[in-house]
Design a protein around this motif. Structure first.
Motif, mmCIF file in Angstrom:
data_model
loop_
_atom_site.group_PDB
_atom_site.id
_atom_site.type_symbol
_atom_site.label_atom_id
_atom_site.label_comp_id
_atom_site.label_asym_id
_atom_site.label_seq_id
_atom_site.Cartn_x
_atom_site.Cartn_y
_atom_site.Cartn_z
ATOM 1 N N ILE A 11 24.208 23.071 8.569
ATOM 2 C CA ILE A 11 23.561 21.890 7.998
ATOM 3 C C ILE A 11 22.092 22.149 7.703
ATOM 4 C CG2 ILE A 11 22.925 19.486 8.427
ATOM 5 C CD1 ILE A 11 25.468 19.145 10.006
ATOM 6 N N ASP A 12 21.431 22.917 8.564
ATOM 7 C CA ASP A 12 20.002 23.195 8.374
ATOM 8 C C ASP A 12 19.742 24.004 7.108
ATOM 9 O OD1 ASP A 12 19.467 21.858 10.705
ATOM 10 O OD2 ASP A 12 19.438 23.673 11.948
ATOM 11 N N ILE A 13 20.737 24.721 6.638
ATOM 12 C CA ILE A 13 20.579 25.536 5.427
ATOM 13 C C ILE A 13 20.294 24.651 4.216
ATOM 14 C CG2 ILE A 13 21.773 27.079 3.811
ATOM 15 C CD1 ILE A 13 23.337 28.175 6.178
ATOM 16 N N TYR A 14 20.931 23.468 4.164
ATOM 17 C CA TYR A 14 20.889 22.625 2.970
ATOM 18 C C TYR A 14 20.117 21.325 3.159
ATOM 19 C CZ TYR A 14 24.870 25.743 2.299
ATOM 20 O OH TYR A 14 25.676 26.853 2.214
ATOM 21 N N ILE A 15 19.549 21.099 4.335
ATOM 22 C CA ILE A 15 18.872 19.836 4.605
ATOM 23 C C ILE A 15 17.688 19.628 3.641
ATOM 24 C CG2 ILE A 15 17.220 20.784 6.275
ATOM 25 C CD1 ILE A 15 17.641 18.261 7.957
ATOM 26 N N GLY A 16 17.451 18.377 3.273
ATOM 27 C CA GLY A 16 16.343 18.063 2.372
ATOM 28 C C GLY A 16 16.686 18.148 0.907
ATOM 29 N N ASN A 17 17.977 18.332 0.579
ATOM 30 C CA ASN A 17 18.450 18.323 -0.813
ATOM 31 C C ASN A 17 19.407 17.138 -0.967
ATOM 32 O OD1 ASN A 17 17.506 21.073 -2.089
ATOM 33 N ND2 ASN A 17 18.260 21.573 -0.045
ATOM 34 N N LEU A 18 18.876 16.000 -1.361
ATOM 35 C CA LEU A 18 19.654 14.767 -1.374
ATOM 36 C C LEU A 18 20.800 14.786 -2.380
ATOM 37 C CD1 LEU A 18 16.750 12.147 -1.096
ATOM 38 C CD2 LEU A 18 18.122 13.163 0.729
ATOM 39 N N GLY A 19 20.727 15.667 -3.381
ATOM 40 C CA GLY A 19 21.768 15.703 -4.408
ATOM 41 C C GLY A 19 22.954 16.581 -4.061
ATOM 42 N N LEU A 20 22.896 17.304 -2.944
ATOM 43 C CA LEU A 20 23.991 18.196 -2.561
ATOM 44 C C LEU A 20 25.125 17.422 -1.902
ATOM 45 C CD1 LEU A 20 22.147 21.335 -1.149
ATOM 46 C CD2 LEU A 20 23.308 21.110 -3.338
ATOM 47 N N CYS A 21 26.331 17.942 -2.007
ATOM 48 C CA CYS A 21 27.489 17.320 -1.385
ATOM 49 C C CYS A 21 28.501 18.391 -1.018
ATOM 50 C CB CYS A 21 28.126 16.292 -2.328
ATOM 51 S SG CYS A 21 28.720 16.994 -3.899
ATOM 52 N N GLY A 22 29.457 18.017 -0.178
ATOM 53 C CA GLY A 22 30.486 18.951 0.247
ATOM 54 C C GLY A 22 30.159 19.582 1.587
ATOM 55 N N TYR A 23 31.145 20.337 2.102
ATOM 56 C CA TYR A 23 30.980 20.994 3.401
ATOM 57 C C TYR A 23 29.767 21.925 3.369
ATOM 58 C CZ TYR A 23 32.048 23.799 7.519
ATOM 59 O OH TYR A 23 31.969 24.438 8.727
ATOM 60 N N PRO A 24 28.950 21.918 4.445
ATOM 61 C CA PRO A 24 29.127 21.254 5.750
ATOM 62 C C PRO A 24 28.474 19.876 5.846
ATOM 63 C CG PRO A 24 27.285 22.746 5.870
ATOM 64 C CD PRO A 24 27.812 22.866 4.470
ATOM 65 N N LEU A 25 28.007 19.330 4.745
ATOM 66 C CA LEU A 25 27.359 18.023 4.765
ATOM 67 C C LEU A 25 28.396 16.915 4.880
ATOM 68 C CD1 LEU A 25 24.705 18.551 1.932
ATOM 69 C CD2 LEU A 25 24.443 18.953 4.383
ATOM 70 N N SER A 26 27.971 15.773 5.350
ATOM 71 C CA SER A 26 28.877 14.628 5.493
ATOM 72 C C SER A 26 29.105 13.913 4.165
ATOM 73 C CB SER A 26 28.312 13.642 6.526
ATOM 74 O OG SER A 26 27.015 13.192 6.135
ATOM 75 N N LYS A 27 28.301 14.218 3.174
ATOM 76 C CA LYS A 27 28.406 13.567 1.868
ATOM 77 C C LYS A 27 29.543 14.173 1.074
ATOM 78 C CE LYS A 27 25.587 12.359 -2.170
ATOM 79 N NZ LYS A 27 24.258 12.516 -2.801
ATOM 80 N N ASN A 28 30.522 13.336 0.713
ATOM 81 C CA ASN A 28 31.684 13.792 -0.048
ATOM 82 C C ASN A 28 31.348 13.842 -1.534
ATOM 83 O OD1 ASN A 28 34.327 13.548 -1.539
ATOM 84 N ND2 ASN A 28 35.083 13.735 0.562
ATOM 85 N N CYS A 29 31.760 14.928 -2.186
ATOM 86 C CA CYS A 29 31.430 15.095 -3.612
ATOM 87 C C CYS A 29 32.113 14.054 -4.486
ATOM 88 C CB CYS A 29 31.812 16.498 -4.081
ATOM 89 S SG CYS A 29 30.727 17.785 -3.428
ATOM 90 N N SER A 30 33.359 13.681 -4.157
ATOM 91 C CA SER A 30 34.066 12.684 -4.958
ATOM 92 C C SER A 30 33.372 11.342 -4.867
ATOM 93 C CB SER A 30 35.520 12.559 -4.492
ATOM 94 O OG SER A 30 35.570 12.176 -3.123
ATOM 95 N N THR A 31 32.870 11.009 -3.678
ATOM 96 C CA THR A 31 32.118 9.762 -3.507
ATOM 97 C C THR A 31 30.834 9.795 -4.293
ATOM 98 O OG1 THR A 31 33.012 9.516 -1.277
ATOM 99 C CG2 THR A 31 31.040 8.220 -1.832
#
Length: 219
Positions: free
Chosen positions: A119-139
């Motif tokens: 998660i720390d790899i991608y933190i601070g990029n609000l537009g990203l989605c998908g694993y390992p983030l909790s934000k689902n790309c379809s949503t």
């Protein structure tokens, strides 16, 4: 020395890398874009461009750096999607893309999923989605579609409002002109009378012909 977009600085780094230098760290106030020619640094194992003001997209050619073990592009202003070629870097053991303006789905790949602190790899990029983030790309896609729909609705309301205002203004302009110009009013109603007479005569003639044909047919 500016790393980006200065081509001179890039070729200096390229020459150094070809002579055996495997690590490059450029941090501070460097700005511009990461050049696509960075893929020429084939012996590079560590690349640190963090805490600069780099803009634009991460070059797709970065996936050609097969010897790369560590990549840090954090704390910049990079945009666009993460290149899928990053998943081809089989030697990569450290990756940091945090605090940029990246968007889209995070590439899937065995090598990327083996990295620590996902998660720390991608933190601070609000537009990203998908694993390992909790934000689902379809949503995220659905939300973007709804946002576009709301924007369209917001544009329709002013359009109809402008049309109504224009109609009212035009109608009152005609009425005001007719009220202030008596000669125009008389001419206007004379034209209306003539049109009415012509239409009435044509309707009466057409009706008479139809009745005659009906009478002849019955006889």
């Amino acid at each position: 020395m500016r790393f980006c977009p200065s081509r001179q600085a890039f070729w200096i780094l390229l020459a150094v890398s070809r002579h055996g230098m495997a690590k490059i760290a450029v941090s501070g106030r460097e700005s511009g874009q990461i050049p696509e020619e960075i893929s020429f640094l084939i012996m590079l194992t560590n690349l640190n461009l963090s805490s600069n003001q780099l803009i634009g997209k991460i070059p797709n050619q970065i996936g050609d750096l097969k010897q790369l073990e560590s990549l840090d592009l954090s704390c910049n202003e990079l945009t666009g999607e993460i290149p899928s070629g990053l998943s081809d870097l089989t030697s990569l053991s450290y990756l940091n893309l945090s605090y940029n303006n990246l968007s889209g789905a995070i590439p899937s790949g065995r090598q990327l999923q083996t990295l620590d602190s996902q998660i720390d790899i991608y933190i601070g990029n609000l537009g990203l989605c998908g694993y390992p983030l909790s934000k689902n790309c379809s949503t995220s896609t659905t939300g973007a579609g709804q946002s576009v729909g709301h924007e369209d609705a917001d544009h329709v309301v002013p359009l109809y409002l402008g049309m109504c205002i224009g109609f009212v203004v035009g109608l009152w302009t005609v009425f005001f002109t007719m009220l202030t110009r008596r000669a125009w009013v008389i001419a206007y109603f004379q034209i209306i009378d003539k049109l009415y007479d012509k239409v009435y005569v044509r309707v009466v003639i057409a009706w008479a012909r139809m009745m005659k044909k009906t009478h002849d047919g019955a006889a």
